[in-house]
Design a protein around this motif. Structure first.
Motif, PDB file in Angstrom:
ATOM      1  N   CYS A   7       9.650   1.969  16.228  1.00 66.28           N
ATOM      2  CA  CYS A   7       9.644   3.408  15.915  1.00 66.28           C
ATOM      3  C   CYS A   7       8.228   3.958  16.079  1.00 66.28           C
ATOM      4  CB  CYS A   7      10.152   3.603  14.485  1.00 66.28           C
ATOM      5  SG  CYS A   7       9.842   5.245  13.834  1.00 66.28           S
ATOM      6  N   CYS A  10       6.640   4.990  12.736  1.00 65.04           N
ATOM      7  CA  CYS A  10       6.230   3.815  11.946  1.00 65.04           C
ATOM      8  C   CYS A  10       4.943   3.225  12.529  1.00 65.04           C
ATOM      9  CB  CYS A  10       7.324   2.756  11.934  1.00 65.04           C
ATOM     10  SG  CYS A  10       8.704   3.132  10.837  1.00 65.04           S
ATOM     11  N   HIS A  49      10.632   4.206   6.607  1.00 67.89           N
ATOM     12  CA  HIS A  49      11.436   4.526   7.798  1.00 67.89           C
ATOM     13  C   HIS A  49      12.818   5.018   7.381  1.00 67.89           C
ATOM     14  CE1 HIS A  49      12.784   4.384  11.957  1.00 67.89           C
ATOM     15  NE2 HIS A  49      13.883   3.795  11.523  1.00 67.89           N
ATOM     16  N   HIS A 100      12.774   9.156  13.194  1.00 70.90           N
ATOM     17  CA  HIS A 100      12.106   8.866  11.919  1.00 70.90           C
ATOM     18  C   HIS A 100      11.947  10.247  11.291  1.00 70.90           C
ATOM     19  CE1 HIS A 100       8.772   6.590   9.551  1.00 70.90           C
ATOM     20  NE2 HIS A 100       8.811   7.829   9.062  1.00 70.90           N
TER      21      HIS A 100
HETATM   22 ZN    ZN Z   1      10.003   4.828  11.601  1.00 68.59          ZN
END
Ligand code: ZN
Ligand code: AMP
Length: 115
Positions: A7, A10, A49, A100
């Motif tokens: 992600c 992230c 997340h 996200h």
């Molecule tokens: Zn994420």
């Protein structure tokens, strides 16, 4: 899952991808959008997340409130004096591109390119 290695947000939280941060604390990060629609356009994201608003549950209420409550101070610090706009895109029909959870926070004199 508290973080997804695939992600992009992230990876920003982990410091693996650079961002222009305007706020960080134990729960969240705020940074400038790479492709701003408005003179000031930042994204507020939880460090956790969470994919989208579709995944938000009551246990996240404090976290969401915490993120929203940063907005007035951040806009003031970024020189926004005449109002601002929050946008949250959710899922495919909501035109969410980054999976996200993030809150777009935009301000500054119009015209804006979008929104
Ligand atoms: Zn994420
Ligand atoms: P959304 O369509 O709501 O998922 O919006 C995703 C937003 O993330 C867009 O406004 C992008 O410009 C922004 N974005 C994507 N990658 C980055 C990045 N690496 N740094 C900052 N903003 C980004």
């Amino acid at each position: 899952m508290s973080a997804d290695p695939n992600c992009i947000f992230c990876r920003i939280v982990a410091g693996q991808i650079p961002s222009r941060k305007v706020h960080e604390d134990e729960h969240m990060l705020a940074f400038h959008d790479i492709n701003p629609w408005a003179p000031v356009h930042i994204l507020l994201i939880p460090k956790l997340h969470i994919v989208s608003m579709s995944d938000v549950q009551l246990e996240h209420a404090g976290l969401i409130g915490h993120m929203m409550a940063q907005s007035p101070r951040l806009m003031r610090e970024l020189g926004v004096t005449n109002g601002f706009r929050h946008v949250i895109n959710t899922g495919e029909d909501g035109r969410q591109e980054v999976m996200h959870l993030h809150i777009h926070l935009m301000g500054g004199p119009r015209p804006w390119s979008k929104g």
